[in-house]
Enzyme design. Structure first.
Site, PDB file in Angstrom:
ATOM      1  N   GLN A  95     119.349  68.503  71.388  1.00 48.36           N
ATOM      2  CA  GLN A  95     118.813  68.230  70.064  1.00 48.36           C
ATOM      3  C   GLN A  95     118.383  66.773  69.878  1.00 48.36           C
ATOM      4  O   GLN A  95     118.046  66.365  68.765  1.00 48.36           O
ATOM      5  CB  GLN A  95     119.870  68.596  69.016  1.00 48.36           C
ATOM      6  CG  GLN A  95     120.194  70.075  69.016  1.00 48.36           C
ATOM      7  CD  GLN A  95     121.475  70.410  68.285  1.00 48.36           C
ATOM      8  OE1 GLN A  95     122.286  69.531  68.008  1.00 48.36           O
ATOM      9  NE2 GLN A  95     121.654  71.674  67.965  1.00 48.36           N
ATOM     10  N   HIS A 160     122.985  67.115  66.390  1.00 42.42           N
ATOM     11  CA  HIS A 160     121.947  66.656  65.473  1.00 42.42           C
ATOM     12  C   HIS A 160     122.122  65.183  65.096  1.00 42.42           C
ATOM     13  O   HIS A 160     123.136  64.811  64.532  1.00 42.42           O
ATOM     14  CB  HIS A 160     121.972  67.488  64.196  1.00 42.42           C
ATOM     15  CG  HIS A 160     121.680  68.933  64.398  1.00 42.42           C
ATOM     16  ND1 HIS A 160     120.401  69.407  64.540  1.00 42.42           N
ATOM     17  CD2 HIS A 160     122.494  70.015  64.493  1.00 42.42           C
ATOM     18  CE1 HIS A 160     120.436  70.724  64.704  1.00 42.42           C
ATOM     19  NE2 HIS A 160     121.697  71.112  64.682  1.00 42.42           N
ATOM     20  N   GLU A 253     122.432  73.415  52.878  1.00 38.63           N
ATOM     21  CA  GLU A 253     122.484  72.830  51.544  1.00 38.63           C
ATOM     22  C   GLU A 253     121.197  72.107  51.162  1.00 38.63           C
ATOM     23  O   GLU A 253     120.561  71.474  52.001  1.00 38.63           O
ATOM     24  CB  GLU A 253     123.630  71.805  51.464  1.00 38.63           C
ATOM     25  CG  GLU A 253     125.008  72.373  51.707  1.00 38.63           C
ATOM     26  CD  GLU A 253     126.104  71.323  51.606  1.00 38.63           C
ATOM     27  OE1 GLU A 253     127.265  71.682  51.843  1.00 38.63           O
ATOM     28  OE2 GLU A 253     125.794  70.145  51.290  1.00 38.63           O
ATOM     29  N   TYR A 263     129.532  64.073  49.561  1.00 38.52           N
ATOM     30  CA  TYR A 263     129.091  65.464  49.536  1.00 38.52           C
ATOM     31  C   TYR A 263     130.044  66.403  50.286  1.00 38.52           C
ATOM     32  O   TYR A 263     129.766  67.587  50.397  1.00 38.52           O
ATOM     33  CB  TYR A 263     127.641  65.553  50.027  1.00 38.52           C
ATOM     34  CG  TYR A 263     126.715  64.926  49.019  1.00 38.52           C
ATOM     35  CD1 TYR A 263     126.012  65.690  48.113  1.00 38.52           C
ATOM     36  CD2 TYR A 263     126.621  63.542  48.899  1.00 38.52           C
ATOM     37  CE1 TYR A 263     125.209  65.118  47.130  1.00 38.52           C
ATOM     38  CE2 TYR A 263     125.831  62.947  47.924  1.00 38.52           C
ATOM     39  CZ  TYR A 263     125.133  63.740  47.044  1.00 38.52           C
ATOM     40  OH  TYR A 263     124.346  63.166  46.055  1.00 38.52           O
ATOM     41  N   TYR A 274     132.314  78.053  63.079  1.00 38.23           N
ATOM     42  CA  TYR A 274     131.684  79.019  63.973  1.00 38.23           C
ATOM     43  C   TYR A 274     132.692  80.021  64.514  1.00 38.23           C
ATOM     44  O   TYR A 274     132.349  81.141  64.885  1.00 38.23           O
ATOM     45  CB  TYR A 274     130.982  78.294  65.123  1.00 38.23           C
ATOM     46  CG  TYR A 274     129.717  77.590  64.685  1.00 38.23           C
ATOM     47  CD1 TYR A 274     128.606  78.307  64.260  1.00 38.23           C
ATOM     48  CD2 TYR A 274     129.644  76.206  64.665  1.00 38.23           C
ATOM     49  CE1 TYR A 274     127.451  77.677  63.841  1.00 38.23           C
ATOM     50  CE2 TYR A 274     128.484  75.555  64.252  1.00 38.23           C
ATOM     51  CZ  TYR A 274     127.402  76.292  63.844  1.00 38.23           C
ATOM     52  OH  TYR A 274     126.264  75.654  63.421  1.00 38.23           O
TER      53      TYR A 274
END
Length: 381
Positions: A95, A160, A253, A263, A274
């Site tokens: 990624q 990510h 989100e 958050y 997962y």
């Protein structure tokens, strides 16, 4: 500050107050919305790329397109491509790689662009933000005088990286998303540039009016915290800043970003691990900012652009989001109180990595594939 900017800020504050009041009463799960196979647009394939990642329009209608393996191009509206010179070495794996690219607010006078990528590092790799001058002559284009103005601290990690760039409406600050890079607890660590939205000056330095400016280092640059994998960041026409992020197993989100807020990731989520293990919902911890819209099942959101243009008049002020796993384009509409909801989604038959609006009002998207097509969307009929 001009009268326009003052009224913009006042409108944004009023909308945020109305939104926050409504958000306490209701959060919207749009995960099970069906995708239409009859979109109100025609898609024209203009060019192809090797795993393209981001689109940025220049004022003249040309665009910059990045490829995750480590290339970038100047692209004409008809598909002509010039590869940019002086692109730095990237750590392209999984990624990571070449990521976002953005045109500076003063581009017409400075020719400055900003871009993010994951660079090789002794500790593994790390997210970097660079600034350069786009130099174009004849059939050549290059990122001249490129310099790194911010680096992820500490480096290392996988997954990510975030790396999305947005400029405030005044053109004086740069906002940058940083993913937690598969180290969830780091999103709550104030000393790590992970799971954060940062606010920087245009030269990469720290604004003196940031919430924790006096703390120094990462804390001084942090605008919000508690994010997972933030792959969308954009200012709405009313001046509010919106962000989306990928959740774990469920729980993508869409968030209204307000300075100093937390958050909640990984303490709360509208998804689960997962492995199937439940994660406490936002309702259990009201001190954490809850999403305005969430998706369970997920859409894997990527790319975020607000529509202001002449071609799709009914979309004015809407947010457009690409869907990777859902293979869709999503339109988010806002009601009179400034509250968002998914209004439409259209099946695109491919993973949509980024979305952008051209100066003429056409919508452009890129597919996350090799080859991945660059598509121009215009009204059908």
């Amino acid at each position: 500050m001009t009268r326009h900017k003052t009224s913009l800020a006042t409108a944004a504050l009023a909308a945020a107050l109305m939104f926050n009041s409504a958000a306490q009463a209701q959060r919207i799960n749009a995960g099970d919305r069906p995708a239409s196979t009859n979109p109100p647009f025609a898609a024209q394939a203009v060019a192809e790329f090797d795993t393209p990642w981001a689109i940025a329009f220049l004022p003249d209608g040309q665009m910059l397109v990045t490829e995750k393996p480590g290339r970038a191009f100047l692209v004409t509206p008809t598909g002509g491509k010039i590869e940019l010179g002086n692109v730095p070495e990237v750590a392209a794996s999984g990624q990571t790689g070449m990521l976002d690219i953005a045109v500076a607010p003063d581009f017409e006078s400075s020719s400055t662009v900003y871009f993010t990528y994951v660079e090789p590092d002794a500790g593994g790799n790390r997210l970097a933000l660079s600034r350069a001058t786009l130099s174009v002559s004849d059939n050549e284009a290059t990122l001249a005088d490129a310099a790194v103005i911010w680096r992820q601290t500490p480096g290392g990690g996988s997954g990510h990286p975030g790396g999305i760039i947005a400029f405030d409406p005044q053109g004086t600050h740069l906002f940058l998303t940083v993913g937690e890079r598969m180290r969830p607890t780091s999103a709550q660590d104030p000393e790590q540039a992970r799971g954060k939205v940062l606010r920087l000056n245009l030269d990469g330095s720290t604004p003196s009016d940031n919430p924790l400016a006096g703390q120094g280092d990462v804390q001084a640059q942090t605008w919000t915290t508690g994010h997972r994998n933030p792959y969308g960041l954009a200012f709405a026409p009313d001046g509010r800043l919106w962000q989306h992020e990928m959740g774990p197993r469920g729980g993508d989100e869409l968030n209204l970003i307000e300075q100093g807020r937390n958050y909640g990731w990984p303490i709360v989520s509208n998804g689960s691990e997962y492995s199937g293990v439940a994660i406490p919902d936002h309702d259990t911890r009201p001190e954490f900012a809850a999403p305005a819209v969430y998706w369970n099942p997920v859409i894997s959101p990527a790319g975020l652009a607000f529509y202001e243009g002449a071609m799709f008049r009914e979309w004015q002020g809407s947010a457009l989001i690409g869907g990777l796993s859902a293979r869709v384009l999503v339109r988010i509409a806002f009601n009179a109180d400034g509250r968002p909801d998914e209004a439409e989604r259209w099946s695109m038959g491919a993973r949509i990595r980024d979305v952008a609006v051209a100066p003429d009002g056409a919508v452009w998207v890129i597919e996350d594939n090799n080859p991945g097509r660059l598509l121009r969307l215009t009204p059908s009929g």
